[in-house]
Design a protein around this motif. Structure first.
Motif, PDB file in Angstrom:
ATOM      1  N   GLY A 111       0.782  -1.220   0.000  1.00 58.10           N
ATOM      2  CA  GLY A 111       0.000   0.000   0.000  1.00 58.10           C
ATOM      3  C   GLY A 111       0.817   1.275   0.000  1.00 58.10           C
ATOM      4  O   GLY A 111       0.254   2.368  -0.046  1.00 58.10           O
ATOM      5  N   VAL A 112       2.129   1.151   0.028  1.00 49.13           N
ATOM      6  CA  VAL A 112       2.986   2.342   0.061  1.00 49.13           C
ATOM      7  C   VAL A 112       2.768   3.214  -1.173  1.00 49.13           C
ATOM      8  O   VAL A 112       2.818   4.446  -1.095  1.00 49.13           O
ATOM      9  CB  VAL A 112       4.473   1.934   0.180  1.00 49.13           C
ATOM     10  CG1 VAL A 112       5.390   3.124  -0.037  1.00 49.13           C
ATOM     11  CG2 VAL A 112       4.725   1.312   1.548  1.00 49.13           C
ATOM     12  N   THR A 113       2.497   2.568  -2.317  1.00 53.42           N
ATOM     13  CA  THR A 113       2.328   3.326  -3.553  1.00 53.42           C
ATOM     14  C   THR A 113       0.937   3.928  -3.705  1.00 53.42           C
ATOM     15  O   THR A 113       0.657   4.614  -4.677  1.00 53.42           O
ATOM     16  CB  THR A 113       2.605   2.428  -4.776  1.00 53.42           C
ATOM     17  OG1 THR A 113       1.651   1.357  -4.799  1.00 53.42           O
ATOM     18  CG2 THR A 113       4.007   1.850  -4.708  1.00 53.42           C
ATOM     19  N   SER A 114       0.067   3.683  -2.752  1.00 53.91           N
ATOM     20  CA  SER A 114      -1.303   4.185  -2.865  1.00 53.91           C
ATOM     21  C   SER A 114      -1.352   5.699  -2.744  1.00 53.91           C
ATOM     22  O   SER A 114      -0.614   6.311  -1.979  1.00 53.91           O
ATOM     23  CB  SER A 114      -2.172   3.564  -1.780  1.00 53.91           C
ATOM     24  OG  SER A 114      -3.471   4.124  -1.816  1.00 53.91           O
ATOM     25  N   ASP A 115      -2.250   6.293  -3.523  1.00 48.14           N
ATOM     26  CA  ASP A 115      -2.432   7.743  -3.488  1.00 48.14           C
ATOM     27  C   ASP A 115      -3.601   8.148  -2.588  1.00 48.14           C
ATOM     28  O   ASP A 115      -3.620   9.267  -2.070  1.00 48.14           O
ATOM     29  CB  ASP A 115      -2.687   8.269  -4.900  1.00 48.14           C
ATOM     30  CG  ASP A 115      -1.515   8.015  -5.823  1.00 48.14           C
ATOM     31  OD1 ASP A 115      -1.638   7.176  -6.735  1.00 48.14           O
ATOM     32  OD2 ASP A 115      -0.464   8.659  -5.615  1.00 48.14           O
ATOM     33  N   TYR A 116      -4.568   7.265  -2.444  1.00 46.56           N
ATOM     34  CA  TYR A 116      -5.766   7.599  -1.686  1.00 46.56           C
ATOM     35  C   TYR A 116      -6.171   6.416  -0.809  1.00 46.56           C
ATOM     36  O   TYR A 116      -6.035   5.265  -1.207  1.00 46.56           O
ATOM     37  CB  TYR A 116      -6.913   7.956  -2.630  1.00 46.56           C
ATOM     38  CG  TYR A 116      -6.582   9.085  -3.571  1.00 46.56           C
ATOM     39  CD1 TYR A 116      -6.162   8.815  -4.867  1.00 46.56           C
ATOM     40  CD2 TYR A 116      -6.673  10.411  -3.162  1.00 46.56           C
ATOM     41  CE1 TYR A 116      -5.845   9.843  -5.736  1.00 46.56           C
ATOM     42  CE2 TYR A 116      -6.355  11.441  -4.025  1.00 46.56           C
ATOM     43  CZ  TYR A 116      -5.930  11.153  -5.306  1.00 46.56           C
ATOM     44  OH  TYR A 116      -5.609  12.170  -6.162  1.00 46.56           O
ATOM     45  N   TRP A 117      -6.721   6.768   0.361  1.00 48.01           N
ATOM     46  CA  TRP A 117      -7.182   5.750   1.310  1.00 48.01           C
ATOM     47  C   TRP A 117      -8.589   6.058   1.794  1.00 48.01           C
ATOM     48  O   TRP A 117      -8.944   7.230   1.977  1.00 48.01           O
ATOM     49  CB  TRP A 117      -6.254   5.708   2.527  1.00 48.01           C
ATOM     50  CG  TRP A 117      -4.902   5.167   2.229  1.00 48.01           C
ATOM     51  CD1 TRP A 117      -3.798   5.870   1.830  1.00 48.01           C
ATOM     52  CD2 TRP A 117      -4.502   3.793   2.262  1.00 48.01           C
ATOM     53  NE1 TRP A 117      -2.736   5.014   1.637  1.00 48.01           N
ATOM     54  CE2 TRP A 117      -3.139   3.749   1.895  1.00 48.01           C
ATOM     55  CE3 TRP A 117      -5.169   2.605   2.575  1.00 48.01           C
ATOM     56  CZ2 TRP A 117      -2.428   2.539   1.831  1.00 48.01           C
ATOM     57  CZ3 TRP A 117      -4.455   1.421   2.520  1.00 48.01           C
ATOM     58  CH2 TRP A 117      -3.105   1.400   2.141  1.00 48.01           C
ATOM     59  N   GLY A 118      -9.350   5.009   1.997  1.00 55.66           N
ATOM     60  CA  GLY A 118     -10.632   5.161   2.656  1.00 55.66           C
ATOM     61  C   GLY A 118     -10.430   5.194   4.163  1.00 55.66           C
ATOM     62  O   GLY A 118      -9.306   5.041   4.664  1.00 55.66           O
ATOM     63  N   GLN A 119     -11.497   5.344   4.905  1.00 51.97           N
ATOM     64  CA  GLN A 119     -11.401   5.561   6.341  1.00 51.97           C
ATOM     65  C   GLN A 119     -11.285   4.274   7.149  1.00 51.97           C
ATOM     66  O   GLN A 119     -10.967   4.330   8.323  1.00 51.97           O
ATOM     67  CB  GLN A 119     -12.609   6.365   6.851  1.00 51.97           C
ATOM     68  CG  GLN A 119     -13.836   5.543   7.192  1.00 51.97           C
ATOM     69  CD  GLN A 119     -14.535   4.959   5.984  1.00 51.97           C
ATOM     70  OE1 GLN A 119     -14.140   5.155   4.852  1.00 51.97           O
ATOM     71  NE2 GLN A 119     -15.599   4.216   6.227  1.00 51.97           N
ATOM     72  N   GLY A 120     -11.517   3.135   6.543  1.00 52.17           N
ATOM     73  CA  GLY A 120     -11.407   1.881   7.273  1.00 52.17           C
ATOM     74  C   GLY A 120     -12.730   1.397   7.818  1.00 52.17           C
ATOM     75  O   GLY A 120     -13.581   2.188   8.238  1.00 52.17           O
ATOM     76  N   THR A 121     -12.890   0.092   7.802  1.00 60.56           N
ATOM     77  CA  THR A 121     -14.075  -0.534   8.383  1.00 60.56           C
ATOM     78  C   THR A 121     -13.607  -1.736   9.196  1.00 60.56           C
ATOM     79  O   THR A 121     -12.765  -2.513   8.752  1.00 60.56           O
ATOM     80  CB  THR A 121     -15.085  -0.938   7.283  1.00 60.56           C
ATOM     81  OG1 THR A 121     -16.271  -1.442   7.885  1.00 60.56           O
ATOM     82  CG2 THR A 121     -14.513  -1.966   6.318  1.00 60.56           C
ATOM     83  N   LEU A 122     -14.132  -1.860  10.405  1.00 62.56           N
ATOM     84  CA  LEU A 122     -13.666  -2.879  11.331  1.00 62.56           C
ATOM     85  C   LEU A 122     -14.360  -4.210  11.080  1.00 62.56           C
ATOM     86  O   LEU A 122     -15.590  -4.279  11.028  1.00 62.56           O
ATOM     87  CB  LEU A 122     -13.919  -2.432  12.770  1.00 62.56           C
ATOM     88  CG  LEU A 122     -13.567  -3.429  13.874  1.00 62.56           C
ATOM     89  CD1 LEU A 122     -12.071  -3.740  13.865  1.00 62.56           C
ATOM     90  CD2 LEU A 122     -13.996  -2.877  15.232  1.00 62.56           C
ATOM     91  N   VAL A 123     -13.564  -5.241  10.951  1.00 65.80           N
ATOM     92  CA  VAL A 123     -14.065  -6.611  10.840  1.00 65.80           C
ATOM     93  C   VAL A 123     -13.613  -7.368  12.086  1.00 65.80           C
ATOM     94  O   VAL A 123     -12.414  -7.434  12.372  1.00 65.80           O
ATOM     95  CB  VAL A 123     -13.539  -7.304   9.579  1.00 65.80           C
ATOM     96  CG1 VAL A 123     -13.926  -8.785   9.580  1.00 65.80           C
ATOM     97  CG2 VAL A 123     -14.077  -6.616   8.334  1.00 65.80           C
ATOM     98  N   THR A 124     -14.567  -7.908  12.798  1.00 68.26           N
ATOM     99  CA  THR A 124     -14.258  -8.678  14.003  1.00 68.26           C
ATOM    100  C   THR A 124     -14.815 -10.084  13.842  1.00 68.26           C
ATOM    101  O   THR A 124     -16.020 -10.250  13.627  1.00 68.26           O
ATOM    102  CB  THR A 124     -14.866  -8.031  15.255  1.00 68.26           C
ATOM    103  OG1 THR A 124     -14.391  -6.680  15.368  1.00 68.26           O
ATOM    104  CG2 THR A 124     -14.474  -8.810  16.501  1.00 68.26           C
ATOM    105  N   VAL A 125     -13.939 -11.061  13.913  1.00 66.44           N
ATOM    106  CA  VAL A 125     -14.343 -12.458  13.785  1.00 66.44           C
ATOM    107  C   VAL A 125     -14.269 -13.101  15.165  1.00 66.44           C
ATOM    108  O   VAL A 125     -13.223 -13.066  15.814  1.00 66.44           O
ATOM    109  CB  VAL A 125     -13.445 -13.208  12.789  1.00 66.44           C
ATOM    110  CG1 VAL A 125     -13.949 -14.641  12.611  1.00 66.44           C
ATOM    111  CG2 VAL A 125     -13.418 -12.487  11.450  1.00 66.44           C
ATOM    112  N   SER A 126     -15.373 -13.652  15.599  1.00 69.44           N
ATOM    113  CA  SER A 126     -15.441 -14.245  16.933  1.00 69.44           C
ATOM    114  C   SER A 126     -15.511 -15.770  16.843  1.00 69.44           C
ATOM    115  O   SER A 126     -15.925 -16.334  15.830  1.00 69.44           O
ATOM    116  CB  SER A 126     -16.667 -13.721  17.672  1.00 69.44           C
ATOM    117  OG  SER A 126     -17.850 -14.137  17.011  1.00 69.44           O
ATOM    118  N   SER A 127     -15.125 -16.397  17.931  1.00 67.41           N
ATOM    119  CA  SER A 127     -15.136 -17.873  17.959  1.00 67.41           C
ATOM    120  C   SER A 127     -16.490 -18.409  18.374  1.00 67.41           C
ATOM    121  O   SER A 127     -17.355 -17.680  18.826  1.00 67.41           O
ATOM    122  CB  SER A 127     -14.068 -18.379  18.926  1.00 67.41           C
ATOM    123  OG  SER A 127     -14.305 -17.858  20.217  1.00 67.41           O
TER     124      SER A 127
END
Length: 127
Positions: A111-127
């Protein structure tokens, strides 16, 4: 281009989620696109990237066979279908756009070469 990621949430191990990345401001077809993830205290990891035309994709070894990246340039959308989720998939997922580089380079660079980023979305996987 502005990127808006969505679709994260809480899911049990073995379940599925579909992340979406909506692009605005410029047509997403101009960019190599990718999904990345990060866990606090760890380095950002490239999950999957896709070429501008969607004809080639690149995946982290840990997600091959379980995740699928796709894009719909007409809708300015990029997706990440995540199946057979594991506890270790828990992370904040970001979408990114690379204006000049290739999807392969975007993947290799983490991702170092990326010019733009979104804000992120959390994924939580539970057992």
């Amino acid at each position: 281009v502005q990127l808006q990621a969505s679709g994260g949430g809480l899911v049990q191990a073995g379940g599925s989620l579909r992340l979406s990345c909506a692009a605005s401001g410029r047509t997403v077809s101009s960019y190599a696109m990718g999904w990345f993830r990060q866990v606090p205290g760890k380095e950002r990891e490239s999950v999957a990237t896709i070429t501008r035309r969607g004809d080639s994709t690149y995946y982290a070894e840990s997600v091959k066979g379980r995740f699928t990246i796709s894009r719909d340039n007409a809708k300015n959308m990029v997706y990440l279908q995540m199946n057979s989720l594991k506890l270790e998939d828990t992370a904040v997922y970001f979408c990114a756009a690379d204006k000049e580089g290739t999807a392969f380079g975007l993947h290799r660079s983490g991702g170092v070469t990326s010019d733009y980023w979104g804000q992120g979305t959390l994924v939580t996987v539970s057992s």
